[in-house]
Design a protein around this motif. Structure first.
Motif, short mmCIF file in Angstrom:
data_model
loop_
_atom_site.label_atom_id
_atom_site.label_comp_id
_atom_site.label_asym_id
_atom_site.label_seq_id
_atom_site.Cartn_x
_atom_site.Cartn_y
_atom_site.Cartn_z
N PHE A 17 0.80 -1.21 0.00
CA PHE A 17 0.00 0.00 0.00
C PHE A 17 0.84 1.27 0.00
N LYS A 18 1.89 1.31 0.79
CA LYS A 18 2.67 2.54 0.92
C LYS A 18 3.28 2.97 -0.41
N LEU A 19 3.60 2.00 -1.26
CA LEU A 19 4.20 2.36 -2.54
C LEU A 19 3.20 3.05 -3.46
N PHE A 20 1.91 2.79 -3.28
CA PHE A 20 0.92 3.51 -4.07
C PHE A 20 0.90 5.00 -3.72
N GLU A 21 1.38 5.34 -2.52
CA GLU A 21 1.48 6.74 -2.15
C GLU A 21 2.65 7.42 -2.85
N GLU A 22 3.68 6.64 -3.19
CA GLU A 22 4.89 7.20 -3.78
C GLU A 22 4.85 7.23 -5.31
N TYR A 23 3.96 6.43 -5.91
CA TYR A 23 3.92 6.32 -7.37
C TYR A 23 2.52 6.63 -7.87
N SER A 24 2.46 7.10 -9.11
CA SER A 24 1.18 7.40 -9.75
C SER A 24 1.07 6.60 -11.04
N SER A 25 -0.14 6.18 -11.35
CA SER A 25 -0.38 5.46 -12.59
C SER A 25 -0.03 6.35 -13.79
N ASN A 26 0.60 5.74 -14.80
CA ASN A 26 0.98 6.52 -15.98
C ASN A 26 0.26 6.06 -17.24
N THR A 27 -0.85 5.33 -17.08
CA THR A 27 -1.69 4.98 -18.22
C THR A 27 -3.13 4.92 -17.76
N VAL A 28 -4.05 5.22 -18.67
CA VAL A 28 -5.48 5.14 -18.36
C VAL A 28 -6.08 3.85 -18.91
N ALA A 29 -5.23 2.99 -19.49
CA ALA A 29 -5.70 1.67 -19.94
C ALA A 29 -6.09 0.83 -18.73
N GLY A 30 -7.10 -0.02 -18.90
CA GLY A 30 -7.48 -0.94 -17.84
C GLY A 30 -6.36 -1.95 -17.59
N SER A 152 0.93 -22.14 -13.76
CA SER A 152 -0.49 -22.29 -14.05
C SER A 152 -1.32 -21.50 -13.05
N GLU A 153 -2.63 -21.40 -13.33
CA GLU A 153 -3.57 -20.68 -12.46
C GLU A 153 -3.12 -19.23 -12.26
N ILE A 154 -2.92 -18.54 -13.38
CA ILE A 154 -2.38 -17.18 -13.36
C ILE A 154 -3.48 -16.17 -13.70
N PRO A 155 -3.76 -15.19 -12.83
CA PRO A 155 -4.78 -14.19 -13.12
C PRO A 155 -4.41 -13.29 -14.30
N PHE A 156 -5.43 -12.90 -15.06
CA PHE A 156 -5.26 -11.97 -16.19
C PHE A 156 -6.66 -11.50 -16.56
N THR A 157 -6.80 -10.78 -17.66
CA THR A 157 -8.12 -10.47 -18.20
C THR A 157 -8.12 -10.70 -19.71
N PRO A 158 -9.16 -11.36 -20.23
CA PRO A 158 -9.25 -11.55 -21.69
C PRO A 158 -9.82 -10.33 -22.40
N ASP A 159 -10.12 -9.27 -21.66
CA ASP A 159 -10.85 -8.13 -22.22
C ASP A 159 -9.96 -6.95 -22.61
N LYS A 160 -8.68 -7.17 -22.76
CA LYS A 160 -7.80 -6.04 -23.10
C LYS A 160 -8.17 -5.43 -24.44
N ILE A 161 -8.11 -4.09 -24.52
CA ILE A 161 -8.30 -3.41 -25.80
C ILE A 161 -7.05 -2.61 -26.16
N VAL A 162 -5.91 -3.05 -25.60
CA VAL A 162 -4.62 -2.49 -25.97
C VAL A 162 -3.80 -3.60 -26.63
N PRO A 163 -2.81 -3.26 -27.45
CA PRO A 163 -2.07 -4.29 -28.18
C PRO A 163 -1.35 -5.25 -27.24
N ALA A 164 -1.51 -6.54 -27.48
CA ALA A 164 -0.85 -7.57 -26.67
C ALA A 164 -0.52 -8.74 -27.58
N PHE A 165 0.67 -9.32 -27.39
CA PHE A 165 1.18 -10.35 -28.29
C PHE A 165 1.89 -11.44 -27.49
N SER A 166 1.98 -12.63 -28.10
CA SER A 166 2.79 -13.71 -27.55
C SER A 166 3.60 -14.35 -28.66
N LEU A 167 4.69 -14.97 -28.28
CA LEU A 167 5.64 -15.55 -29.23
C LEU A 167 5.33 -17.03 -29.41
#
Length: 373
Positions: A17-30, A152-167
């Motif tokens: 939590f304390k680090l959220f006080e020291e840093y600010s989000s730099n994107t408005v993407a979900g 395995s069992e890794i959280p993510f979201t399938p709803d991204k609307i920003v560019p994302a790729f895998s190799l």
């Protein structure tokens, strides 16, 4: 399971939590999680590209969460507050992702570390940060985050609307199935922190991918660079998930001002009017108790019929006449993205508003609450 979840989340989030006080989000993407990857992965490499608010050189830190924030669909596959499994970050990189347009794998990335190590074994429910890294993102360039991971069992979201790729064996292909930061943070001397929490309409689904046309992005554009913005909107997001006061709402509490927009999915899942109203009222109370200003939005029009239509009107009447008295501001979104009375429950720009709807609502919100912020 619930006491275990609360114990794990409380411990890991309090440490972060304390680090959220020291840093600010730099994107408005979900950037948050509403699903868990199926299957097991061995050294899979993926990358995601964010448009950032502040360009040039900055000190970055990335936050990650190994738990799920909101229920996906009807909850049969994944529910809010599920803990991720044990998995490993084999390597992670970030840096200049190249000019806007057609993202490709960047060669200008620097390695990220975690408590001094370039690898990280992730525990169930863990919320953790990368170490600091100085990155330079030129104007009109993306920030690229690249990861190689196993497990395995890794959280993510399938709803991204920003560019994302895998190799794969044929090179890089569009793909969203990999762990991503929940917070792209920079160290800044001062900024007013604005958080958006809600469902897919807040996240931006329905707008053109990678164009940042949704209402939260449009409002952020109007408010300008004296603010930072963290978009916690998630597809299928429910008020009954946020009101559990798990990691999702705890993240919202880091904001100075929080925009709250729930109700569509709660109605669609046949919840009672009383339950939806009580949950929304409780969310406002919890945010206010944490010291946040709260701007409450009405339930957006979603072309509902029959009993759901009746619930939509009943919930919005309660939000307008009762819950709004406890918030710092209330905005009826149907004034902008709904059809004229008596069809205010019908969408003017589509149930998931398109870019025109996003601009109309973002501009209207700026006119209504910009001075308050």
């Amino acid at each position: 399971a619930e006491p275990l979840f609360r114990s794990l989340i409380s411990m890991t989030f309090d440490n972060a939590f304390k680090l959220f006080e020291e840093y600010s989000s730099n994107t408005v993407a979900g950037t948050n999680n509403n699903f868990i990857l199926k299957g097991s992965f061995d050294n899979k490499t993926s990358a995601i590209y964010y448009k950032v608010q502040k360009h040039g050189k900055s000190i970055y830190r990335f936050c990650f969460s190994n738990c799920v924030d909101s229920t996906y669909g009807d909850g049969t596959e994944c529910r809010a507050n599920c803990l991720g499994g044990s998995w490993r970050i084999v390597s992670a990189f970030a840096g200049d992702g190249g000019a806007y347009g057609d993202p490709h794998m960047s060669e200008k990335l620097v390695p990220l570390s975690f408590s001094g190590s370039t690898k990280k074994d992730v525990l169930p429910g863990e919320i953790f940060w990368s170490d600091e890294a100085e990155l330079e993102i030129p104007k009109n360039h993306y920030l690229c985050f690249e990861i190689t991971f196993s497990g395995s069992e890794i959280p993510f979201t399938p709803d991204k609307i920003v560019p994302a790729f895998s190799l794969d064996e044929n090179g890089f292909k569009e793909d969203k199935e990999f762990p991503q930061p929940i917070f792209v943070g920079i160290r800044v001397s001062k900024s007013k922190k604005v958080v958006f929490i809600g469902d897919s309409i807040t996240q931006g689904l329905g707008t053109t991918p990678d164009k940042y046309e949704f209402w939260a992005a449009r409002l952020a554009e109007r408010l300008g660079k004296n603010f930072s913005f963290w978009n916690l909107g998630l597809g299928c997001g429910h008020a009954y998930d946020a009101v559990t006061d798990g990691s999702w709402l705890k993240k919202a509490k880091t904001g100075d001002t929080v925009f709250v927009c729930f109700g569509v999915n709660d109605i669609n899942m046949h919840r009672s009017v009383t339950g939806i109203c009580n949950d929304t009222e409780r969310i406002v109370y919890l945010l206010k108790s944490a010291g946040c200003k709260v701007i409450l939005l009405s339930v957006p029009p979603f072309d509902m019929v029959g009993e759901d239509k009746k619930k939509w009107y009943a919930v919005n009447d309660f939000l307008r006449n009762t819950v709004s008295k406890n918030a710092d501001g209330f905005f009826d979104v149907s004034d902008i993205i709904g059809k004229p009375s008596p069809r205010r429950h019908m969408s003017l720009y589509g149930p998931h508003p398109d870019g025109n709807g996003g601009k109309a609502l973002g501009d209207a919100l700026y006119a209504a609450v910009g001075k308050l912020l």
